[in-house]
Scaffold this active site. Structure first.
Site, mmCIF file in Angstrom:
data_model
loop_
_atom_site.group_PDB
_atom_site.id
_atom_site.type_symbol
_atom_site.label_atom_id
_atom_site.label_comp_id
_atom_site.label_asym_id
_atom_site.label_seq_id
_atom_site.Cartn_x
_atom_site.Cartn_y
_atom_site.Cartn_z
ATOM 1 N N ILE A 110 42.250 50.888 34.388
ATOM 2 C CA ILE A 110 41.504 49.560 35.579
ATOM 3 C C ILE A 110 42.310 48.709 36.243
ATOM 4 O O ILE A 110 41.933 48.187 37.386
ATOM 5 C CB ILE A 110 40.110 49.071 34.680
ATOM 6 C CG1 ILE A 110 40.955 48.075 34.029
ATOM 7 C CG2 ILE A 110 39.166 49.921 34.147
ATOM 8 C CD1 ILE A 110 39.633 46.722 33.523
ATOM 9 N N ASP A 111 43.582 48.463 35.782
ATOM 10 C CA ASP A 111 44.377 48.134 36.328
ATOM 11 C C ASP A 111 45.243 48.984 37.205
ATOM 12 O O ASP A 111 46.339 47.503 37.976
ATOM 13 C CB ASP A 111 45.799 47.889 35.449
ATOM 14 C CG ASP A 111 45.198 47.543 33.460
ATOM 15 O OD1 ASP A 111 44.047 46.483 33.374
ATOM 16 O OD2 ASP A 111 45.535 48.025 32.905
ATOM 17 N N MET A 135 41.553 40.938 33.960
ATOM 18 C CA MET A 135 42.856 41.832 32.940
ATOM 19 C C MET A 135 43.495 41.978 34.032
ATOM 20 O O MET A 135 43.302 42.109 35.308
ATOM 21 C CB MET A 135 41.619 43.201 32.066
ATOM 22 C CG MET A 135 41.129 42.907 30.994
ATOM 23 S SD MET A 135 40.623 44.498 30.640
ATOM 24 C CE MET A 135 40.579 43.410 28.707
ATOM 25 N N ARG A 138 33.270 21.400 40.235
ATOM 26 C CA ARG A 138 33.541 21.684 38.825
ATOM 27 C C ARG A 138 35.344 23.002 39.601
ATOM 28 O O ARG A 138 35.032 23.568 41.206
ATOM 29 C CB ARG A 138 33.659 22.321 38.368
ATOM 30 C CG ARG A 138 32.315 21.704 37.027
ATOM 31 C CD ARG A 138 31.804 22.338 36.152
ATOM 32 N NE ARG A 138 31.430 21.517 34.702
ATOM 33 C CZ ARG A 138 30.421 22.120 33.811
ATOM 34 N NH1 ARG A 138 29.981 23.038 34.703
ATOM 35 N NH2 ARG A 138 29.905 21.063 32.835
#
Ligand code: F6P
Length: 375
Positions: free
Chosen positions: A155-156, A198, A191
């Site tokens: 996935i990286d 990842m 906020r």
């Protein structure tokens, strides 16, 4: 080693598939395509359970460490996340964690045991589906004479010589959807939402999802950051009446002069990264006086059904891996080079990492959109 040609090689009768490292959506699609392409050539196909464990640690598998891959076994799995073979990111056979008689931990190269097991099981060739670690193992096996084709998975998206790895599109799409959802709650509470994704030491997931999901700041490993710059960006937004901000942080990002945030270290496996989102949220709250919350997307990015793009790439890779074996190739990785899938020597990929080029147009686009990279 240059790819070998078919003339000099024995016929393939039995081929093994293995999935190693962290799972990625699309693994099952590769397994299905490779299995059908091999069966259609009259080859037998087996899947090794949990990386190479099913082959060289048979005592751990009373029901058998190899799975016979039939048409029925790979039916209806293209859309499924995970891997029907199981995987592991421990126990790399090249650096296997051992304990000596004095209780001291050390690493041992057990690759010859694995190669003996391949011979024992009469496996003629291996299709190794994995990331940099698994492809380095595959390269070592190929150098020792096994016929091997690598299939890039992560996935990286941090593998060299392929435009993309499957699993990446699914991870980015899900992260983008999460950023879309976080906008309304961030706005309602005025906020700062810090979203950790990842990616290990590469910022591809953070960059692509952050830009697509309209983040205000994106911190990636390739650009060491100064948090004051992010705080300034948030204050500037406040002055414009934009009283909330979304900050995407890659797990492997680090401050200028600082270190990557490591959760744990263990012999025989890569360091576990994490914790940066919480730290950035706490520090931004202190710097801006605004309430901040951290959200860690973590393994959610690895789950679920692969996107159409990932399915198609995975199916093409699986079929191309078998085609490469049939053509007599070995010690190569299939790679996406649109519009084609080509073969790249494994030695060009093993142990290498593709990070985000600082001058790539995606970063330039982010800068032109006014996104802060902490520099
Ligand atoms: O390489 C894929 C990856 O998902 C990285 O992004 C992450 O750092 C790592 O695996 C986490 O692995 P695990 O938690 O499964 O050990």
């Amino acid at each position: 080693m240059t790819p070998r040609t078919s003339g000099r090689q024995a016929k393939i009768r039995r081929v093994a598939l293995s999935t190693g490292g962290g799972d990625a959506p699309g693994l099952n699609a590769v397994i299905r395509a490779a299995t059908l392409a091999a069966l259609n050539r009259g080859w037998e196909v087996v899947g090794i359970r949990d990386g190479y464990n099913g082959l060289f640690l048979p005592e751990q598998y009373p029901d058998g460490g190899l799975i016979n891959l039939t048409r029925a076994r790979v039916r209806g799995i293209t859309h499924m996340g995970g891997t029907i073979l199981g995987t592991t990111n421990r126990g790399n056979p090249l650096h296997y964690p051992m304990v000596d008689k004095q209780g001291r931990a050390y690493e041992k190269d057990r690759s010859n045991e694995v190669l003996r097991a391949f011979r024992r099981e009469k496996i003629d060739a291996l299709i190794a589906i994995g990331g940099d670690g698994s492809l380095a193992i595959a390269h070592a096996f190929a150098e020792k004479g096994l016929r091997v084709i690598g299939v890039p998975k992560t996935i990286d998206n941090d593998l060299e010589h392929t435009v993309v790895t499957f699993g990446f599109d699914t991870a980015v799409s899900f992260a983008t959807e999460c950023l879309d959802r976080l906008h309304s709650t961030a706005q309602a509470h005025k906020r700062i939402m810090v979203v950790e994704v990842m990616g290990r030491y590469a910022g591809w997931i953070a960059l692509n999802s952050g830009i697509s999901g309209s983040a205000d700041a994106i911190l990636i490993p390739e650009i060491p950051y100064e948090l004051n710059k992010v705080a300034e960006k948030i204050a500037q937004r406040d002055r414009m009446g934009r009283t909330f901000s979304i900050v995407v942080v890659a797990e492997g990002a680090k401050p200028i002069g600082g270190e990557v945030s490591v959760l744990s270290k263990e012999l025989g496996r890569a360091d576990r990264l994490g914790g940066l989102g919480e730290r950035v949220a706490r520090d931004l709250q202190a710097l801006t006086g605004k309430e901040a919350r951290a959200v860690v997307l973590g393994h959610l990015l690895r789950g679920g059904s692969p996107t159409t793009f990932d399915r198609l790439v995975a199916l093409r890779f699986g079929a191309a891996a078998v085609r490469a074996l049939a053509e007599g190739q070995s010690n190569v990785m299939v790679a996406l080079d649109p519009p084609i899938v080509r073969y790249v020597p494994l030695k060009k990929v093993a142990g290498r990492m593709k990070d985000v080029p600082l001058d790539c147009d995606t970063i330039l686009t982010g800068r032109e959109l006014g996104i802060c990279f902490g520099d």
